[in-house]
Design a protein around this motif. Structure first.
Motif, mmCIF file in Angstrom:
data_model
loop_
_atom_site.group_PDB
_atom_site.id
_atom_site.type_symbol
_atom_site.label_atom_id
_atom_site.label_comp_id
_atom_site.label_asym_id
_atom_site.label_seq_id
_atom_site.Cartn_x
_atom_site.Cartn_y
_atom_site.Cartn_z
ATOM 1 N N ASP A 247 0.868 -1.180 0.000
ATOM 2 C CA ASP A 247 0.000 0.000 0.000
ATOM 3 C C ASP A 247 0.904 1.229 0.000
ATOM 4 N N VAL A 248 0.898 1.976 -1.102
ATOM 5 C CA VAL A 248 1.851 3.067 -1.299
ATOM 6 C C VAL A 248 1.091 4.378 -1.502
ATOM 7 N N HIS A 249 1.449 5.392 -0.720
ATOM 8 C CA HIS A 249 0.799 6.696 -0.794
ATOM 9 C C HIS A 249 1.847 7.779 -1.024
ATOM 10 N N ALA A 250 1.463 8.820 -1.756
ATOM 11 C CA ALA A 250 2.365 9.928 -2.061
ATOM 12 C C ALA A 250 1.813 11.228 -1.502
ATOM 13 N N ALA A 251 2.710 12.088 -1.040
ATOM 14 C CA ALA A 251 2.344 13.427 -0.582
ATOM 15 C C ALA A 251 2.446 14.360 -1.782
ATOM 16 N N ASP B 73 -4.533 -1.486 6.585
ATOM 17 C CA ASP B 73 -4.806 -1.512 8.022
ATOM 18 C C ASP B 73 -3.538 -1.590 8.871
ATOM 19 N N GLY B 74 -2.384 -1.669 8.234
ATOM 20 C CA GLY B 74 -1.141 -1.824 8.976
ATOM 21 C C GLY B 74 -0.417 -0.501 9.178
ATOM 22 N N PRO B 75 0.651 -0.516 9.945
ATOM 23 C CA PRO B 75 1.443 0.710 10.155
ATOM 24 C C PRO B 75 2.331 0.997 8.948
ATOM 25 N N TRP B 76 2.712 2.243 8.801
ATOM 26 C CA TRP B 76 3.680 2.619 7.772
ATOM 27 C C TRP B 76 5.031 2.006 8.130
ATOM 28 N N ARG B 77 5.735 1.486 7.099
ATOM 29 C CA ARG B 77 6.946 0.710 7.355
ATOM 30 C C ARG B 77 8.234 1.393 6.883
ATOM 31 N N PHE B 78 8.158 2.124 5.777
ATOM 32 C CA PHE B 78 9.332 2.886 5.349
ATOM 33 C C PHE B 78 8.900 3.989 4.396
ATOM 34 N N HIS C 102 7.509 14.285 -3.764
ATOM 35 C CA HIS C 102 8.813 13.655 -3.544
ATOM 36 C C HIS C 102 8.823 12.757 -2.310
ATOM 37 N N ASP C 103 7.742 12.793 -1.522
ATOM 38 C CA ASP C 103 7.665 12.060 -0.258
ATOM 39 C C ASP C 103 6.623 10.961 -0.389
ATOM 40 N N ILE C 104 7.026 9.700 -0.170
ATOM 41 C CA ILE C 104 6.158 8.546 -0.376
ATOM 42 C C ILE C 104 6.211 7.645 0.846
ATOM 43 N N TRP C 105 5.034 7.241 1.329
ATOM 44 C CA TRP C 105 4.939 6.354 2.489
ATOM 45 C C TRP C 105 4.490 4.971 2.042
ATOM 46 N N VAL C 106 5.053 3.947 2.684
ATOM 47 C CA VAL C 106 4.826 2.565 2.252
ATOM 48 C C VAL C 106 4.455 1.696 3.458
ATOM 49 N N ARG C 107 3.434 0.846 3.268
ATOM 50 C CA ARG C 107 3.047 -0.140 4.286
ATOM 51 C C ARG C 107 2.546 -1.399 3.589
ATOM 52 N N GLU C 108 2.490 -2.510 4.343
ATOM 53 C CA GLU C 108 2.105 -3.777 3.722
ATOM 54 C C GLU C 108 0.657 -3.775 3.262
ATOM 55 N N HIS C 109 -0.228 -3.194 4.060
ATOM 56 C CA HIS C 109 -1.664 -3.191 3.727
ATOM 57 C C HIS C 109 -2.320 -1.985 4.393
#
Length: 204
Positions: free
Chosen positions: A72-76, A105-110, A96-103
């Motif tokens: 699950d990838v989101h961009a600012a 409902d999970g926490p952001w991972r990197f 330029h800022d992107i947040w990544v998590r497994e799914h």
């Protein structure tokens, strides 16, 4: 790892080794950035990390998005907002800022950071007068690349937080004269005056 609450959900950073293993599947250029880049330069752990930062040239964005097709990838795209990043979408230049998590409902991972380049030259996005050959932007360590500390400190110099001051203190004794001079000149270009400049000018 520290758990951090944000308006977009909690952060629970993945171990650096897991992120590096995942990114090893990327054939384009990438490197470890953020606090871990400083810690790797120092050679020992000295503080906790709330996130993991990976940077890459903007041209590699679709390659990394496909590598993360099951995440699950989101961009600012707009400051202080996040929205899903579609698989084949080319992000606008202001993103330029992107947040990544497994799914969802999970926490952001990197976190991913898209850097600007011009051919084989890196461009500092906050002040394009500051540039550096890509060949001199990173060093290889333990089978992957990390951002050189003087460049990472430039990012951290804007309104330094306690952790940024800790990173500066930890790595300052290890900076050679050329690294100190580069950072001092970059700080002069972007900030004119900065409290770190006087300390950089002292003898290593």
């Amino acid at each position: 790892m520290t758990r951090i609450e944000t308006p977009w959900g909690p952060w629970e950073a993945a171990p650096l080794a897991e992120v590096v293993a995942l990114m090893s599947g990327l054939t384009t250029r990438w490197w470890v950035a953020g606090g871990y880049a400083i810690e790797l330069a120092v050679g020992q752990a000295y503080r906790e990390h709330g996130d993991v930062d990976i940077a890459l040239p903007r041209q590699g964005q679709l390659a990394v998005r496909h590598l993360l097709k099951d995440w699950d990838v989101h961009a600012a795209v707009v400051p202080q907002t996040l929205r899903p990043w579609a698989l084949d979408e080319v992000l606008p230049e202001q993103a330029h800022d992107i947040w990544v998590r497994e799914h969802p409902d999970g926490p952001w991972r990197f976190q991913l950071m898209l850097d600007e380049t011009d051919g084989e030259e890196w461009i500092y996005r906050r002040d394009p007068r500051i540039r550096r050959p890509l060949a001199e932007l990173t060093v290889e360590q333990d089978g992957f690349h990390r951002l050189v500390p003087e460049v990472q400190l430039l990012y951290k110099a804007k309104g330094p937080r306690p952790k940024d001051e800790a990173d500066f203190e930890a790595v300052l004794p290890l900076l050679n004269l050329a690294q100190r001079r580069w950072l001092d000149e970059a700080l002069e270009t972007e900030h004119t005056t900065h409290p770190w400049r006087e300390r950089l000018r002292r003898d290593p």
